[in-house]
Design an enzyme around this catalytic site. Structure first.
Site, PDB file in Angstrom:
ATOM      1  N   LYS A 283       0.851  -1.186   0.000  1.00 29.01           N
ATOM      2  CA  LYS A 283       0.000   0.000   0.000  1.00 29.01           C
ATOM      3  C   LYS A 283       0.892   1.243   0.000  1.00 29.01           C
ATOM      4  O   LYS A 283       1.872   1.306   0.731  1.00 29.01           O
ATOM      5  CB  LYS A 283      -0.904  -0.028   1.231  1.00 29.01           C
ATOM      6  CG  LYS A 283      -2.295   0.400   0.908  1.00 29.01           C
ATOM      7  CD  LYS A 283      -3.320  -0.057   1.893  1.00 29.01           C
ATOM      8  CE  LYS A 283      -4.629   0.616   1.552  1.00 29.01           C
ATOM      9  NZ  LYS A 283      -5.767   0.057   2.244  1.00 29.01           N
ATOM     10  N   GLU A 368     -19.832  -6.600   8.112  1.00 30.73           N
ATOM     11  CA  GLU A 368     -20.870  -5.904   8.876  1.00 30.73           C
ATOM     12  C   GLU A 368     -21.973  -6.852   9.315  1.00 30.73           C
ATOM     13  O   GLU A 368     -22.541  -6.700  10.397  1.00 30.73           O
ATOM     14  CB  GLU A 368     -21.467  -4.762   8.039  1.00 30.73           C
ATOM     15  CG  GLU A 368     -20.521  -3.580   7.806  1.00 30.73           C
ATOM     16  CD  GLU A 368     -19.510  -3.793   6.689  1.00 30.73           C
ATOM     17  OE1 GLU A 368     -19.569  -4.849   6.006  1.00 30.73           O
ATOM     18  OE2 GLU A 368     -18.654  -2.904   6.487  1.00 30.73           O
ATOM     19  N   ARG A 396     -25.522  -3.227   4.675  1.00 27.17           N
ATOM     20  CA  ARG A 396     -25.157  -4.634   4.499  1.00 27.17           C
ATOM     21  C   ARG A 396     -25.798  -5.563   5.529  1.00 27.17           C
ATOM     22  O   ARG A 396     -25.988  -6.732   5.295  1.00 27.17           O
ATOM     23  CB  ARG A 396     -23.642  -4.785   4.686  1.00 27.17           C
ATOM     24  CG  ARG A 396     -22.804  -4.563   3.501  1.00 27.17           C
ATOM     25  CD  ARG A 396     -22.618  -5.837   2.722  1.00 27.17           C
ATOM     26  NE  ARG A 396     -22.248  -5.520   1.381  1.00 27.17           N
ATOM     27  CZ  ARG A 396     -21.010  -5.595   0.909  1.00 27.17           C
ATOM     28  NH1 ARG A 396     -20.047  -6.043   1.664  1.00 27.17           N
ATOM     29  NH2 ARG A 396     -20.764  -5.266  -0.327  1.00 27.17           N
TER      30      ARG A 396
HETATM   31  C1  LIG Z   1     -18.924  -3.055   3.003  1.00 29.08           C
HETATM   32  C2  LIG Z   1     -17.790  -2.086   3.220  1.00 29.08           C
HETATM   33  N1  LIG Z   1     -17.303  -1.900   4.467  1.00 29.08           N
HETATM   34  C3  LIG Z   1     -16.290  -1.034   4.671  1.00 29.08           C
HETATM   35  C4  LIG Z   1     -15.730  -0.355   3.630  1.00 29.08           C
HETATM   36  C5  LIG Z   1     -14.641   0.684   3.878  1.00 29.08           C
HETATM   37  N2  LIG Z   1     -13.415   0.314   3.182  1.00 29.08           N
HETATM   38  C6  LIG Z   1     -13.020   0.910   2.037  1.00 29.08           C
HETATM   39  S1  LIG Z   1     -11.593   0.311   1.456  1.00 29.08           S
HETATM   40  C7  LIG Z   1     -11.433  -0.746   2.748  1.00 29.08           C
HETATM   41  C8  LIG Z   1     -10.234  -1.644   2.845  1.00 29.08           C
HETATM   42  C9  LIG Z   1     -10.196  -2.611   1.730  1.00 29.08           C
HETATM   43  O1  LIG Z   1      -9.070  -3.409   1.876  1.00 29.08           O
HETATM   44  P1  LIG Z   1      -8.546  -4.227   0.628  1.00 29.08           P
HETATM   45  O2  LIG Z   1      -9.680  -4.904  -0.053  1.00 29.08           O
HETATM   46  O3  LIG Z   1      -7.433  -5.083   1.097  1.00 29.08           O
HETATM   47  O4  LIG Z   1      -8.035  -3.117  -0.365  1.00 29.08           O
HETATM   48  P2  LIG Z   1      -6.798  -2.126  -0.182  1.00 29.08           P
HETATM   49  O5  LIG Z   1      -7.387  -0.815   0.231  1.00 29.08           O
HETATM   50  O6  LIG Z   1      -5.883  -2.680   0.863  1.00 29.08           O
HETATM   51  O7  LIG Z   1      -6.170  -2.090  -1.517  1.00 29.08           O
HETATM   52  C10 LIG Z   1     -12.506  -0.620   3.626  1.00 29.08           C
HETATM   53  C11 LIG Z   1     -12.667  -1.363   4.885  1.00 29.08           C
HETATM   54  C12 LIG Z   1     -16.277  -0.568   2.350  1.00 29.08           C
HETATM   55  N3  LIG Z   1     -15.834   0.075   1.271  1.00 29.08           N
HETATM   56  N4  LIG Z   1     -17.290  -1.445   2.178  1.00 29.08           N
END
Ligand SMILES: Cc1ncc(C[n+]2csc(CCOP(=O)(O)OP(=O)(O)O)c2C)c(N)n1
Length: 633
Positions: A283, A368, A396
């Site tokens: 990241k 969630e 969700r």
């Molecule tokens: C249902 C839901 N819950 C929480 C989020 C908030 N959120 C946005 S990006 C993220 C992290 C995602 O992690 P990953 O899939 O590993 O992608 P990265 O950002 O590390 O590339 C979260 C928790 C979301 N977008 N959707």
């Protein structure tokens, strides 16, 4: 910095015959543009810097947009935007009428799938691949999903189907071991083991080559020889979880190494059946501050490029901060309080609770639905769970809130954060539906204070309520009110009659009380007598107060930063109707349409939710004769 390569390309077709060295130079240019732009606009810089090479390699190896490329969430896809003809508008990212911070089908043919919420990509890919198969079409389908998004049930529901149907589909796991915060859970731990096992991959390749070298003959002999090979294969090689589910597994590979990524992605599309390409990424890759502070650089506001310092206006404490701090205070005296987050410890400020009470804090990952039912379980076990979740992500967990929390009437507190308009994240993240969907559920009680002091007082009061409670509060800074007094609970179910007014009374919920007061002042100069009520409670309504108010006023205006359809105003309409009250009621709020990114100020103005706007509406709506009659009296 010059961006000659980037500006020379109109579409991904232009890069498909470039040598790797030139693609690497392109990656450097793209990184620079992402850093320079997000330093101004804010945005999802960390994830997007981590997926630059993935975007280049995918557009290089696949015939997009004929082949369908699906990004989970879409927050990591800035390089994809830059490669697909959106370089010129890139500085409008996340701005009103500008490029979306996520993908948008209307923005580009290359945006096959829109999201914002996590973990939808595999189900979408399976749907698109199935449609392709049923229509006998030949395009390829690739989904890119993060290790964080793989913590959600939806991703596993999709893999369950994909692995069984064996359709041709490539799933790229973009594994940076981070969600927003460090990723959590047993599967995350498993990915870490898989990541650390290149020896496994090498051994596997060697054994596979060996098995391939065993000659096979035609007809039935061939079949049994294949079976023997398969048995040997199983006996010699451990299979990882993806393989057990029916995927071919390629990895782990370096997700920043184009020379490695491109051939693997090319090969993956030649394989029959579903394939996992496990790419290890970092990241914030290529920008030191984001590499070092990946959590803070997940989705920051504007920052100074050279120092990585965030450019922040001094503002009062945010509602989330006040919520997190108050919960810590209360938890000191209430050992039964447990705090739960679904992958948002920083955003919800439950990180404060995590620090103070690490054993009473749970981050369950992007889950969630599980978080809601887990909270219900905690309540059955005698604890006092507080699940802080953004309004938009609570969507969700709707069935879990109904079926597991409310049906059993369990005392779970939902901290409904980001309730209202959210600004740059736009349509997928607006917190403007929860009143509608929560209000319909028996046993659910819903409150929202007019400012951060009332948020504290309502949270304190909610602790004494033996039912499910949803406590709403908006995104961003509070009003800066004094929070130093003793923490006195607000009497449950009681609103506040702030000003009387014969012509009409504005019944407002949450911080909308303040523009209601401003409108009252504006209109007072013009001879209107407008009252204001701080409702505080959406369910149960303070019917005693409403009865008194409706005796003294000629009309009601309900005011909420929420969809009018089924919202707070609807609750008031229902009550009036029930009472047989025939006074005119006007519902001010948000229209029945998805609201894109843009500042809250802009939308308050557009939808007449600020003082001026409300005053305009009242003038236009209040029957003129009524007003004149009253003035003459
Ligand atoms: C249902 C839901 N819950 C929480 C989020 C908030 N959120 C946005 S990006 C993220 C992290 C995602 O992690 P990953 O899939 O590993 O992608 P990265 O950002 O590390 O590339 C979260 C928790 C979301 N977008 N959707």
């Amino acid at each position: 910095m010059e961006t000659n390569l980037l500006t020379s390309i109109k579409s991904p077709k232009d890069i498909r015959n470039w040598p790797v060295a030139q693609l690497e130079e392109l990656a450097r240019e793209i990184r620079q543009v992402i850093i320079e732009t997000t330093a101004q606009t804010g945005g999802h810089i960390g994830a997007s810097l981590g997926a630059v090479e993935l975007a280049i390699a995918l557009h290089y190896a696949y015939d997009t947009p004929h082949d369908k490329l699906i990004w989970d969430i879409g927050h990591q896809a800035y390089a994809h935007k830059l490669l697909t003809g959106r370089g010129e508008n890139f500085t409008t990212l996340r701005q009103l009428h500008g490029l979306s911070g996520f993908l948008k089908r209307r923005e580009s043919d290359y945006d096959v799938w829109e999201a914002g919420h996590a973990s939808t990509s595999l189900s979408a890919a399976m749907g698109i691949a199935s449609a392709r198969d049923l229509r006998h079409q030949g395009y390829r389908v690739v989904a890119v999903i993060g290790d964080g998004a793989l913590t959600a049930g939806m991703a596993w529901e999709a893999m369950n189907q994909i692995g069984q149907t064996k359709t041709n589909l490539v799933m790229v796991v973009n594994d940076n071991s981070m969600s927003i915060a460090p990723n959590v859970g047993a599967f995350s731990r498993y990915l870490t083991e898989l990541r650390a096992a290149p020896a496994y991959t090498r051994m596997k390749q060697e054994v596979e080559q060996l098995l391939d070298s065993i000659p096979v003959f035609g007809g039935p002999l061939r079949k049994s020889a294949e079976r023997i090979k398969d048995l040997l294969h199983r006996a010699v090689l451990p299979r990882n979880v993806f393989e057990e589910l029916g995927f071919k597994y390629y990895g782990p590979i370096d997700g920043h190494n184009l020379a490695e990524l491109i051939p693997v992605l090319r090969n993956a599309q030649l394989v029959e059946g579903p394939v996992v390409v496990h790419a290890i990424t970092q990241k914030g890759h290529g920008y030191r501050p984001a590499e070092e502070r990946p959590g803070e650089f997940h989705g920051p506001g504007p920052f100074e490029i050279h120092s990585g310092k965030f450019i922040k206006k001094t503002q009062p404490r945010s509602y989330s901060q006040v919520f997190g701090q108050t919960l810590v205070e209360l938890a000191q005296e209430h050992p039964e309080i447990i705090a739960i987050t679904a992958a948002m410890p920083d955003g919800t400020k439950l990180d404060l609770f995590q620090k103070a009470f690490p054993h009473r804090f749970f981050d369950v990952g992007i889950a969630e639905q599980h978080a809601a039912t887990f909270s219900a379980g905690l309540a059955v076990g005698g604890m006092r769970p507080v699940f802080a979740v953004y309004s938009t992500f609570l969507q969700r967990a709707y069935d879990q809130v109904i079926h597991d929390i409310c049906h059993q009437d369990l005392p779970v507190i939902l901290g409904v954060d980001r309730a209202g308009l959210v600004g740059g994240d736009g349509a997928t993240h607006q917190g403007v539906y929860d009143i509608t969907f929560l209000r319909a559920i028996p046993n659910m009680e819903i409150a929202m204070g007019k400012d951060e002091l009332e948020l504290r007082q309502l949270l304190r009061a909610a602790l004494d309520i033996p039912h499910p409670v949803a406590l709403r509060y908006p995104r961003g800074a509070g009003r800066g009110v004094d929070l130093n007094g003793p923490l006195v609970p607000i009497p449950w179910g009681k609103g506040e009659w702030l000003a009387e007014g014969e012509d009409a009374t504005i019944v407002a919920i949450g911080p909308m009380v303040y523009p209601a007061l401003a409108a009252r002042d504006i209109l007072a100069h013009e001879g209107y007598r407008i009252g204001v009520v701080n409702a505080r409670f959406i369910k149960p309504l303070d019917t005693e107060l409403l009865r008194q108010v409706t005796h003294e006023t000629a009309a009601l205006i309900t005011l909420e930063e929420h969809a009018v359809a089924g919202g707070f105003g609807s609750a008031i309409n229902e009550w009036c109707h029930d009472q047989g009250l025939f006074l005119p009621v006007f519902n001010a709020g948000l229209p029945d349409e998805f609201i894109d990114q843009g500042s809250t100020d802009y939308y308050w103005n557009l939808y007449e939710l600020n003082g001026e706007g409300i005053a305009r509406r009242v003038r236009a709506w209040l029957p003129q004769e009524e007003r004149i009659k009253k003035q003459i009296k």
